[in-house]
Design a protein around this motif. Structure first.
Motif, PDB file in Angstrom:
ATOM      1  N   GLU A   1     -15.960 -37.026 -33.888  1.00  0.00           N
ATOM      2  CA  GLU A   1     -16.478 -36.391 -32.683  1.00  0.00           C
ATOM      3  C   GLU A   1     -15.320 -35.840 -31.865  1.00  0.00           C
ATOM      4  N   THR A   2     -15.624 -34.920 -30.961  1.00  0.00           N
ATOM      5  CA  THR A   2     -14.592 -34.419 -30.046  1.00  0.00           C
ATOM      6  C   THR A   2     -14.538 -35.330 -28.826  1.00  0.00           C
ATOM      7  N   ILE A   3     -13.351 -35.487 -28.291  1.00  0.00           N
ATOM      8  CA  ILE A   3     -13.120 -36.355 -27.140  1.00  0.00           C
ATOM      9  C   ILE A   3     -12.714 -35.482 -25.950  1.00  0.00           C
ATOM     10  N   PRO A   4     -13.419 -35.549 -24.816  1.00  0.00           N
ATOM     11  CA  PRO A   4     -13.048 -34.743 -23.637  1.00  0.00           C
ATOM     12  C   PRO A   4     -11.830 -35.348 -22.933  1.00  0.00           C
ATOM     13  N   MET A   5     -10.659 -34.971 -23.377  1.00  0.00           N
ATOM     14  CA  MET A   5      -9.437 -35.588 -22.847  1.00  0.00           C
ATOM     15  C   MET A   5      -9.259 -35.351 -21.350  1.00  0.00           C
ATOM     16  N   ASP A   6      -9.763 -34.214 -20.857  1.00  0.00           N
ATOM     17  CA  ASP A   6      -9.588 -33.919 -19.429  1.00  0.00           C
ATOM     18  C   ASP A   6     -10.519 -34.744 -18.539  1.00  0.00           C
ATOM     19  N   ALA A   7     -11.275 -35.662 -19.139  1.00  0.00           N
ATOM     20  CA  ALA A   7     -12.073 -36.582 -18.331  1.00  0.00           C
ATOM     21  C   ALA A   7     -11.183 -37.572 -17.588  1.00  0.00           C
ATOM     22  N   ALA A   8      -9.932 -37.710 -18.018  1.00  0.00           N
ATOM     23  CA  ALA A   8      -8.988 -38.596 -17.346  1.00  0.00           C
ATOM     24  C   ALA A   8      -7.829 -37.782 -16.796  1.00  0.00           C
ATOM     25  N   PRO A   9      -7.340 -38.111 -15.600  1.00  0.00           N
ATOM     26  CA  PRO A   9      -6.140 -37.431 -15.075  1.00  0.00           C
ATOM     27  C   PRO A   9      -4.992 -37.582 -16.067  1.00  0.00           C
TER      28      PRO A   9
ATOM     29  N   GLY B   1      -4.998 -35.904 -18.859  1.00  0.00           N
ATOM     30  CA  GLY B   1      -5.502 -35.481 -20.159  1.00  0.00           C
ATOM     31  C   GLY B   1      -5.778 -33.987 -20.238  1.00  0.00           C
ATOM     32  N   GLU B   2      -5.434 -33.245 -19.152  1.00  0.00           N
ATOM     33  CA  GLU B   2      -5.736 -31.814 -19.119  1.00  0.00           C
ATOM     34  C   GLU B   2      -4.942 -31.067 -20.204  1.00  0.00           C
ATOM     35  N   GLY B   3      -5.527 -29.980 -20.653  1.00  0.00           N
ATOM     36  CA  GLY B   3      -4.822 -29.111 -21.596  1.00  0.00           C
ATOM     37  C   GLY B   3      -4.704 -29.697 -22.995  1.00  0.00           C
ATOM     38  N   ARG B   4      -5.618 -30.534 -23.339  1.00  0.00           N
ATOM     39  CA  ARG B   4      -5.584 -31.142 -24.670  1.00  0.00           C
ATOM     40  C   ARG B   4      -6.953 -31.060 -25.347  1.00  0.00           C
ATOM     41  N   VAL B   5      -6.919 -30.925 -26.642  1.00  0.00           N
ATOM     42  CA  VAL B   5      -8.113 -31.017 -27.472  1.00  0.00           C
ATOM     43  C   VAL B   5      -7.933 -32.233 -28.380  1.00  0.00           C
ATOM     44  N   ALA B   6      -8.955 -33.033 -28.499  1.00  0.00           N
ATOM     45  CA  ALA B   6      -8.850 -34.217 -29.360  1.00  0.00           C
ATOM     46  C   ALA B   6     -10.130 -34.398 -30.154  1.00  0.00           C
ATOM     47  N   TYR B   7      -9.969 -34.927 -31.344  1.00  0.00           N
ATOM     48  CA  TYR B   7     -11.129 -35.218 -32.181  1.00  0.00           C
ATOM     49  C   TYR B   7     -10.808 -36.415 -33.069  1.00  0.00           C
ATOM     50  N   THR B   8     -11.866 -37.034 -33.568  1.00  0.00           N
ATOM     51  CA  THR B   8     -11.691 -38.156 -34.492  1.00  0.00           C
ATOM     52  C   THR B   8     -12.121 -37.754 -35.896  1.00  0.00           C
ATOM     53  N   VAL B   9     -11.503 -38.408 -36.883  1.00  0.00           N
ATOM     54  CA  VAL B   9     -11.906 -38.252 -38.277  1.00  0.00           C
ATOM     55  C   VAL B   9     -12.038 -39.648 -38.876  1.00  0.00           C
ATOM     56  N   ARG B  10     -12.858 -39.748 -39.899  1.00  0.00           N
ATOM     57  CA  ARG B  10     -12.990 -41.018 -40.624  1.00  0.00           C
ATOM     58  C   ARG B  10     -12.322 -40.881 -41.981  1.00  0.00           C
ATOM     59  N   GLU B  11     -11.428 -41.808 -42.265  1.00  0.00           N
ATOM     60  CA  GLU B  11     -10.677 -41.772 -43.514  1.00  0.00           C
ATOM     61  C   GLU B  11     -10.960 -43.032 -44.329  1.00  0.00           C
ATOM     62  N   PRO B  12     -10.936 -42.919 -45.669  1.00  0.00           N
ATOM     63  CA  PRO B  12     -11.220 -44.086 -46.510  1.00  0.00           C
ATOM     64  C   PRO B  12     -10.158 -45.171 -46.343  1.00  0.00           C
ATOM     65  N   LEU B  13     -10.586 -46.417 -46.561  1.00  0.00           N
ATOM     66  CA  LEU B  13      -9.665 -47.550 -46.466  1.00  0.00           C
ATOM     67  C   LEU B  13      -8.746 -47.625 -47.677  1.00  0.00           C
TER      68      LEU B  13
END
Length: 473
Positions: free
Chosen positions: A119-127, A129-141
Motif C-alpha cells: 500500500e502507499t503510505i501518506p508520509m506528509d501526514a507527519a511533520p 514527512g513532506e516531499g516523500r512518496v512511500a509504499y510497501t511491498v511483500r517479499e518471500p521469506l
C-alpha cells in the motif's frame, strides 16, 4: 511399491524404508522412505538453492503453476480420493469432499499470487514527512518448513504449500507418517505443472529425525505446523527467531439455545461430531443444550447417530470407518470409561471393533474429565445442559483451547453476546464449529495455536513487509 523421497525435483532413494499399512484392513500399502538427517539437509540445500529463482519468478507464472496443479488434481479426482481413503481410512465420500476442497485451496492460492500487493503510505501526514512518496511491498521469506497431520492429508498440505508457493517461497514438506502418499502425489503434480526443481521437497520420517533438523537449520525461515500442542510447544521453544504458525488442538463446543429447530439442525450437528471419525481439529466434542430442550435434543441426536453407516472406507455408503491407529481407539475408550466412573452416563456407543470406535454419546460428563477438557480426536461427544445463556458461554470458555465454537440461537442479542464473549479464533452463529471454507481466516487462541491460515492470511504470515520511501527533491 516403494515410495522414495522427493528432493530437488527427483525421486531419491534412501537407506531405510518402513511398511505403511491400511488402518482399516491392516493390508500393506507401500514401503515408505525414512529420511536420515543427511537426507533432510539435502532437501534444505535444494530449497535454499531454489529460493532466488522462486523469489524472482513473476507472479503470473506462480499463479499459472498453482492453477495447473488444481487442474491436475481435478483430472485425477477419484484416484486422489481413493488414495486418501486407503492411507487414512477416511470414508470415500468424505475423501472426495477433501479433494474438492484441495482443488479450491490451490485455486485460491493461484488467485492470491496475482493479488499480493502493498500500500502507499501518506508520509506528509507527519511533520517532517513532506516531499516523500512511500509504499510497501511483500517479499518471500525464503525456505519454509511445512509439517502436516494425517486427518486432511491433501487439503492441509495445500494450506501450507499453496500460499508458500504463491508468495514465492520454497518448501520442505514433512507429511504425517501415516499419510505420506498424498503429499508425494501432490509433489508430482507440482513437478508436472512446471514448478522449478527444489521449490518443493518432500521428506518422510520421524519427527525427531526430520522435524528437529528442519527446526534447527538457520536457512529455514519459517515453520508452519498442524498437530498436537505438545509438539507445537517444542517447535516454538526451539525455533529461535524463525516465523512460526501453529494450528494445534481443540475441544470445540456447541451451544444450542431453546427455540432452535432441532429436527432441522440435527443432521448437521451429528455430521460435525462424527465425520472423519471425529478426527477433525474443529470436531464437535462438547455440546451445551438449554435444559428446556435437552431431552428432545438427546433423543434426536441418538436417533440421527444411529443412521450412520460404519464400515469399509472404500464403500460409497460408509459414514464412519477406522481410526488412524489402535492406540487412539484404546486411549479414547479409556477416557470414556474414566468419565463413566466419574459420574457421566454412557447413552450410546462406546464399543469398538478392530480400529473402529462406534459413535459415542455421554451425558453430564464433568468439565474436568479428559473426555471434556482434553482433545479426544475420536467419534465421542458429551452433552451437558444449561439454564442461563451466560453460563453456557462460561462453560464453553472453560477450556485451555480456543479454536472455533458454534452457537444455535434465534435471539440476536444472545448471538452478539456469544460473538463478543466466546474466547476462540472463530465464532459460528447458527452453524457448527466444524464449519470451514478454505479462504476464511482460520486459527485459534490459547493452546489452539498462533497465526492464521486461509490463503490470504497465510500469505501475510509467509512474507516480509518492506517499506520503500523516496525523497522527491
Amino acid at each position: 511399491m516403494g515410495q522414495n523421497l522427493w528432493i530437488n525435483g527427483e525421486s531419491v532413494e534412501c537407506d531405510n524404508y518402513r511398511p505403511l499399512f491400511n488402518p482399516f484392513n491392516g493390508e500393506k500399502i507401500a514401503d515408505v522412505a525414512e529420511a536420515s538427517k543427511e537426507d533432510v539437509i539435502k532437501a534444505i540445500d535444494s530449497a535454499a538453492g531454489a529460493a532466488v529463482t522462486m523469489a524472482e519468478m513473476d507472479a503470473h507464472k506462480r499463479s499459472d503453476i498453482l492453477r495447473r496443479v488444481a487442474e491436475l488434481i481435478q483430472e485425477d479426482r477419484d484416484e486422489c480420493a481413493r488414495l486418501i481413503a486407503e492411507e487414512s481410512s477416511k470414508p470415500l465420500k468424505a475423501a472426495r469432499g477433501e479433494v474438492d476442497r484441495t482443488i479450491m485451496t490451490y485455486r485460491f492460492a493461484s488467485e492470491e499470487a496475482r493479488r499480493l500487493h502493498g500500500e502507499t503510505i501518506p508520509m506528509d501526514a507527519a511533520p517532517g514527512g513532506e516531499g516523500r512518496v512511500a509504499y510497501t511491498v511483500r517479499e518471500p521469506l525464503g525456505v519454509i518448513a511445512a509439517i502436516t497431520p494425517f486427518n486432511f492429508p491433501m487439503n492441509l498440505v495445500a494450506h501450507k504449500v499453496g500460499p508458500a508457493i504463491a508468495a514465492g517461497n520454497t518448501v520442505v514438506l514433512k507429511p504425517a507418517s501415516q499419510t505420506p502418499l498424498s503429499a508425494y502425489k501432490i509433489a508430482s503434480y507440482f513437478h508436472e505443472a512446471g514448478l522449478p526443481a527444489g521449490a518443493l521437497n518432500v521428506v518422510t520420517g520421524s519427527g525427531k529425525s526430520v522435524g528437529d533438523v528442519l527446526i534447527a537449520d538457520d536457512r529455514v525461515k519459517m515453520v508452519t505446523f498442524t498437530g498436537s500442542p505438545e509438539v507445537g510447544k517444542h517447535i516454538r521453544e526451539n525455533a529461535g527467531l524463525k516465523r512460526v504458525t501453529l494450528e494445534l488442538g481443540s475441544n470445540s463446543a456447541l451451544i444450542v439455545d431453546e427455540g432452535t429447530d432441532l429436527k432441522k439442525v440435527m443432521p448437521r450437528i451429528v455430521t460435525g461430531a462424527f465425520s472423519n471419525q471425529g478426527q477433525v481439529c474443529i470436531s464437535i466434542q462438547r455440546i451445551f443444550v438449554h435444559e428446556a430442550i435437552a431431552a428432545e435434543f438427546v433423543s434426536l441426536f441418538i436417533e440421527e447417530a444411529g443412521k450412520l453407516k460404519v464400515g469399509d472406507p472404500l464403500d460409497e455408503q460408509t459414514d464412519l470407518a477406522a481410526m488412524i491407529s489402535g492406540y487412539d481407539v484404546t486411549r479414547a475408550k479409556a477416557w470414556i470409561q474414566a468419565a463413566v466412573e466419574n459420574g457421566a452416563e454412557l447413552v450410546y456407543g462406546g464399543d469398538s471393533e478392530r480400529q473402529i470406535l462406534k459413535p459415542t454419546v455421554l451425558l453430564n460428563a464433568k468439565l474436568t474429565d479428559k473426555i471434556s477438557c482434553e482433545e479426544v480426536f475420536a467419534p465421542v461427544v458429551h452433552i451437558n445442559t444449561f439454564n442461563h445463556f451466560a453460563d453456557a458461554i462460561a462453560k464453553a470458555n472453560d477450556s485451555k483451547y480456543g479454536l472455533q465454537a458454534g452457537v444455535y440461537t434465534n435471539d440476536l442479542q444472545k448471538a452478539m453476546q456469544a460473538a463478543k464473549k466466546l474466547h476462540v479464533g472463530g465464532v459460528m452463529i447458527n452453524e457448527i464449529p466444524t464449519f470451514r471454507v478454505d479462504h476464511m481466516p482460520y486459527g485459534g487462541v490459547k493452546m489452539s495455536g498462533t497465526g492464521r491460515e486461509g490463503i490470504k492470511y497465510a500469505l501475510e504470515e509467509m512474507t516480509e513487509l518492506k517499506l520503500v520511501s523516496i525523497k522527491l527533491d
